[in-house]
Design a protein around this motif. Structure first.
Motif, PDB file in Angstrom:
ATOM      1  N   GLY A  21       0.780  -1.015  -0.052  1.00  0.00           N
ATOM      2  CA  GLY A  21       0.076  -0.046   0.104  1.00  0.00           C
ATOM      3  C   GLY A  21       0.903   1.139   0.145  1.00  0.00           C
ATOM      4  N   ARG A  22       2.098   1.065   0.275  1.00  0.00           N
ATOM      5  CA  ARG A  22       2.951   2.305   0.432  1.00  0.00           C
ATOM      6  C   ARG A  22       3.680   2.638  -1.149  1.00  0.00           C
ATOM      7  N   PRO A  23       3.800   3.781  -1.299  1.00  0.00           N
ATOM      8  CA  PRO A  23       4.399   4.341  -2.605  1.00  0.00           C
ATOM      9  C   PRO A  23       5.848   3.717  -2.841  1.00  0.00           C
ATOM     10  N   VAL A  24       6.032   3.268  -4.114  1.00  0.00           N
ATOM     11  CA  VAL A  24       7.397   2.778  -4.586  1.00  0.00           C
ATOM     12  C   VAL A  24       8.453   3.822  -4.212  1.00  0.00           C
ATOM     13  N   LEU A  25       8.092   5.257  -4.586  1.00  0.00           N
ATOM     14  CA  LEU A  25       9.226   6.275  -4.370  1.00  0.00           C
ATOM     15  C   LEU A  25       9.482   6.727  -2.975  1.00  0.00           C
ATOM     16  N   GLY A  26       8.450   6.060  -1.888  1.00  0.00           N
ATOM     17  CA  GLY A  26       8.482   6.597  -0.429  1.00  0.00           C
ATOM     18  C   GLY A  26       7.839   7.570  -0.460  1.00  0.00           C
ATOM     19  N   THR A  27       8.069   8.428   0.582  1.00  0.00           N
ATOM     20  CA  THR A  27       7.252   9.828   1.034  1.00  0.00           C
ATOM     21  C   THR A  27       8.559  10.744   0.943  1.00  0.00           C
ATOM     22  N   VAL A  28       8.155  11.965   1.114  1.00  0.00           N
ATOM     23  CA  VAL A  28       9.044  13.026   1.684  1.00  0.00           C
ATOM     24  C   VAL A  28       9.792  12.843   3.006  1.00  0.00           C
ATOM     25  N   ASP A  29       9.122  12.305   4.000  1.00  0.00           N
ATOM     26  CA  ASP A  29       9.558  11.919   5.209  1.00  0.00           C
ATOM     27  C   ASP A  29      10.598  10.980   5.447  1.00  0.00           C
ATOM     28  N   THR A  30      10.033   9.814   4.511  1.00  0.00           N
ATOM     29  CA  THR A  30      11.058   8.409   4.491  1.00  0.00           C
ATOM     30  C   THR A  30      12.151   8.768   3.888  1.00  0.00           C
ATOM     31  N   VAL A  31      12.258   9.568   2.685  1.00  0.00           N
ATOM     32  CA  VAL A  31      13.361   9.718   1.840  1.00  0.00           C
ATOM     33  C   VAL A  31      14.334  10.788   2.566  1.00  0.00           C
ATOM     34  N   GLU A  32      13.819  11.844   3.225  1.00  0.00           N
ATOM     35  CA  GLU A  32      14.695  12.618   3.943  1.00  0.00           C
ATOM     36  C   GLU A  32      15.365  11.798   5.258  1.00  0.00           C
ATOM     37  N   ALA A  33      14.750  11.088   5.700  1.00  0.00           N
ATOM     38  CA  ALA A  33      15.440  10.393   6.910  1.00  0.00           C
ATOM     39  C   ALA A  33      16.046   8.897   6.638  1.00  0.00           C
ATOM     40  N   LEU A  34      16.305   8.393   5.436  1.00  0.00           N
ATOM     41  CA  LEU A  34      17.039   7.559   5.004  1.00  0.00           C
ATOM     42  C   LEU A  34      18.432   7.961   5.190  1.00  0.00           C
ATOM     43  N   THR A  35      19.450   6.965   5.530  1.00  0.00           N
ATOM     44  CA  THR A  35      20.765   7.434   5.916  1.00  0.00           C
ATOM     45  C   THR A  35      21.496   6.482   4.682  1.00  0.00           C
ATOM     46  N   ARG A  36      23.003   6.822   4.690  1.00  0.00           N
ATOM     47  CA  ARG A  36      23.716   6.124   3.642  1.00  0.00           C
ATOM     48  C   ARG A  36      24.018   4.667   4.434  1.00  0.00           C
ATOM     49  N   SER A  37      24.220   4.493   5.338  1.00  0.00           N
ATOM     50  CA  SER A  37      24.310   3.076   6.371  1.00  0.00           C
ATOM     51  C   SER A  37      23.123   2.347   5.982  1.00  0.00           C
ATOM     52  N   GLN A  38      22.042   2.760   6.066  1.00  0.00           N
ATOM     53  CA  GLN A  38      20.592   1.970   5.751  1.00  0.00           C
ATOM     54  C   GLN A  38      20.766   1.642   4.318  1.00  0.00           C
ATOM     55  N   ILE A  39      20.947   2.235   3.620  1.00  0.00           N
ATOM     56  CA  ILE A  39      20.944   2.033   2.049  1.00  0.00           C
ATOM     57  C   ILE A  39      22.005   1.086   1.738  1.00  0.00           C
ATOM     58  N   ALA A  40      23.239   1.345   2.454  1.00  0.00           N
ATOM     59  CA  ALA A  40      24.214   0.446   1.864  1.00  0.00           C
ATOM     60  C   ALA A  40      24.014  -1.205   2.556  1.00  0.00           C
ATOM     61  N   ARG A  41      23.297  -1.366   3.488  1.00  0.00           N
ATOM     62  CA  ARG A  41      23.120  -2.348   4.415  1.00  0.00           C
ATOM     63  C   ARG A  41      21.834  -3.150   3.467  1.00  0.00           C
ATOM     64  N   PHE A  42      20.922  -2.334   2.918  1.00  0.00           N
ATOM     65  CA  PHE A  42      19.878  -2.810   2.084  1.00  0.00           C
ATOM     66  C   PHE A  42      20.477  -3.261   0.645  1.00  0.00           C
ATOM     67  N   TYR A  43      21.619  -2.770   0.503  1.00  0.00           N
ATOM     68  CA  TYR A  43      22.358  -3.098  -1.009  1.00  0.00           C
ATOM     69  C   TYR A  43      22.853  -4.574  -0.700  1.00  0.00           C
ATOM     70  N   LYS A  44      23.555  -4.678   0.400  1.00  0.00           N
ATOM     71  CA  LYS A  44      24.508  -5.909   0.544  1.00  0.00           C
ATOM     72  C   LYS A  44      23.367  -7.050   0.862  1.00  0.00           C
ATOM     73  N   LYS A  45      22.394  -6.916   1.487  1.00  0.00           N
ATOM     74  CA  LYS A  45      21.337  -7.948   1.606  1.00  0.00           C
ATOM     75  C   LYS A  45      20.513  -8.489   0.543  1.00  0.00           C
ATOM     76  N   HIS A  46      20.258  -7.485  -0.371  1.00  0.00           N
ATOM     77  CA  HIS A  46      19.451  -7.873  -1.541  1.00  0.00           C
ATOM     78  C   HIS A  46      20.139  -7.895  -2.943  1.00  0.00           C
ATOM     79  N   TYR A  47      21.371  -7.467  -3.145  1.00  0.00           N
ATOM     80  CA  TYR A  47      22.028  -7.648  -4.217  1.00  0.00           C
ATOM     81  C   TYR A  47      23.129  -8.811  -4.196  1.00  0.00           C
ATOM     82  N   ASP A  48      22.932 -10.115  -3.574  1.00  0.00           N
ATOM     83  CA  ASP A  48      23.928 -10.949  -3.730  1.00  0.00           C
ATOM     84  C   ASP A  48      23.467 -11.779  -5.081  1.00  0.00           C
ATOM     85  N   PRO A  49      24.463 -12.565  -5.497  1.00  0.00           N
ATOM     86  CA  PRO A  49      23.966 -13.297  -7.052  1.00  0.00           C
ATOM     87  C   PRO A  49      22.705 -14.139  -6.668  1.00  0.00           C
ATOM     88  N   THR A  50      22.475 -14.895  -5.514  1.00  0.00           N
ATOM     89  CA  THR A  50      21.430 -15.525  -5.405  1.00  0.00           C
ATOM     90  C   THR A  50      19.955 -14.842  -5.803  1.00  0.00           C
TER      91      THR A  50
END
Length: 459
Positions: free
Chosen positions: A186-215
């Motif tokens: 139900g939430r927007p793919v782009l996120g909201t102004v509040d969630t995008v402003e709050a996201l940090t580099r470390s959160q995004i980097a962890r998300f990248y490491k978790k979801h972008y492995d070869p499997t």
């Protein structure tokens, strides 16, 4: 989705590397349209469709992650990451990435959806090695620097603002929120102004490491391509980046989802000073693996899929109440949506809504005529083939099929399945879907009495 029985071969490497497993999923005709899959040690899958008669090739990498995988605090992280992978790697700057593809007249882009993300480049067949190297480098070597996170935050906030300026887009997001509530779907793919402003580099980097492995990745290439060559080039790119992972890892299975919350009879109204009222009326649809989806596709086409459809004729042609009116379906791993959209003058929204409700009720109770079904089958068959006329569409088909179904279906098999839909199947799915209590989303300059009347319309 179903597939023909694949033929598999395992080829040991002359360099002593772990064995890759190759399968022919669809044999094609005289080698044309042959679809093959190779699974590398570490779980990376590579699928190709060969069309020797074209001079282009489209190369893409699909990630098994979408906005559905986000927590409330991470809403928008998948799309944010999509932007950041274009910002630079250990080998290339952001300018180097774009300039490399521009220099050969190619095009490169990406998109984020609820359940997957895709990065792709379309080039001349002779430039495919370049496209493979650039896209693989982006996926395996992104730096995700603090300064890039900060700079791209402004770009994404502008993208959100641009979307908010188009009520025809916003109403579909509002309808998803109406149906699924405060859940990942139900939430927007782009996120909201509040969630995008709050996201940090470390959160995004962890998300990248978790979801972008070869499997979690599927590589797809279509056009004038040689499967063995693509596999060799992709493997080399991933090995150089140290990104092939553990040799005993296996690919993640197609998503089976978690049963999404679905609400009936909900109404969401957004009061805005727009020239038109934008309306979406709909109800729960079918999951993308539901075998009734073929009959639902025919039903959707007959109801609102073209100029001869019921809704187009009743709303636009006979009464002139709207310029744009159509129906659509969205299928997810465990659920789906069926919706009807119309844009009309604010004073006519109740008339348009009544006509749409009446037509849905008629089809639910009486079904479609045999002539409507025959015409819809022909229209759906034709649009299916015409939609696969370029290498980009073919890459999308085989990549999404591997990621979402774990198998491939030939175009001939798809056409046969559409042609096999019977009037009884269409009438049955019409009852199953259209007799459900609908929900409603409306954006426009709504007065209080109008809003109260709209709320009562689906009660």
């Amino acid at each position: 989705m179903t597939s023909r029985s694949p033929r598999a071969t395992a080829r040991p490497s002359s360099e002593g590397r772990a064995v890759a497993r190759t399968q022919t999923l669809l044999p094609g005709k005289d080698g044309i349209g042959t679809v093959r899959r190779t699974t590398l040690p570490g779980g990376l899958r590579i699928v190709t469709e060969t069309l020797p008669s074209v001079r282009s090739a489209t190369f893409g990498i699909w990630a098994h992650v979408g906005s559905r995988d986000e927590t409330p605090a991470l809403n928008g992280a998948t799309h944010y990451l999509e932007h950041l992978l274009f910002k630079g790697t250990r080998k290339r700057s952001a300018l180097d990435i774009s300039a490399a593809i521009d220099a050969v007249g190619g095009e490169m882009n990406a998109f984020t959806a609820k359940e997957y993300t895709c990065y792709y480049a379309r080039v001349l067949d002779t430039d495919l090695p370049l496209a493979i190297d650039v896209v693989c480098d982006m996926l395996t070597g992104s730096l995700i620097l603090d300064e890039d996170v900060d700079a791209e935050r402004g770009v994404i906030l502008e993208e959100i603002a641009m979307t908010e300026d188009d009520p025809g887009d916003v109403v579909h997001e509002l309808f998803a929120q109406t149906m699924f509530g405060d859940t990942p779907l139900g939430r927007p793919v782009l996120g909201t102004v509040d969630t995008v402003e709050a996201l940090t580099r470390s959160q995004i980097a962890r998300f990248y490491k978790k979801h972008y492995d070869p499997t979690h990745l599927v590589v797809a290439a279509a056009g004038n391509v040689d499967h063995a060559t693509v596999v060799r080039q992709v493997r080399r790119a991933f090995e150089k980046a140290g990104a092939l992972g553990h040799t005993d890892a296996v690919p993640v299975a197609p998503r089976d989802g978690r049963r999404a919350l679905r609400a009936a009879g909900r109404v969401e109204l957004l009061n805005r000073k727009t020239e038109q009222a934008h309306v979406v009326l709909g109800m729960p649809g079918l999951a993308r693996t539901d075998e009734r989806r073929w009959a639902l596709g025919v039903l959707n086409t007959a109801l609102g899929g073209g100029m001869s459809s019921r809704l187009f004729q009743e709303v636009r042609e006979k009464r002139g109440l709207a310029y744009s009116v159509y129906s659509y379906t969205s299928g997810f791993a465990d659920c789906g949506l069926f919706g009807v959209y119309a844009g009309c003058r604010p004073g006519q929204v109740h008339d348009v809504l009544k006509i749409c409700r009446d037509e849905l009720a008629k089809v639910a109770s009486d079904g479609l005529t045999d002539e409507e079904i025959r015409r819809a089958v022909g229209q759906l068959s034709g649009s299916t083939v015409l939609g696969l006329e370029d290498t980009g569409a073919l890459m999308n088909r085989i990549g999404k099929s591997e990621l979402c179904w774990g198998s491939q279906m030939s175009v001939d098999d798809m056409l046969a399945r559409i042609a096999a839909v019977t009037p009884d199947e269409v009438r049955e799915v019409a009852r199953d879907v259209l007799e459900q209590r609908p929900s409603l989303a409306v954006i426009g300059p709504l007065k209080d009495k109008q809003a109260d009347r709209l709320r009562r319309a689906v009660s």
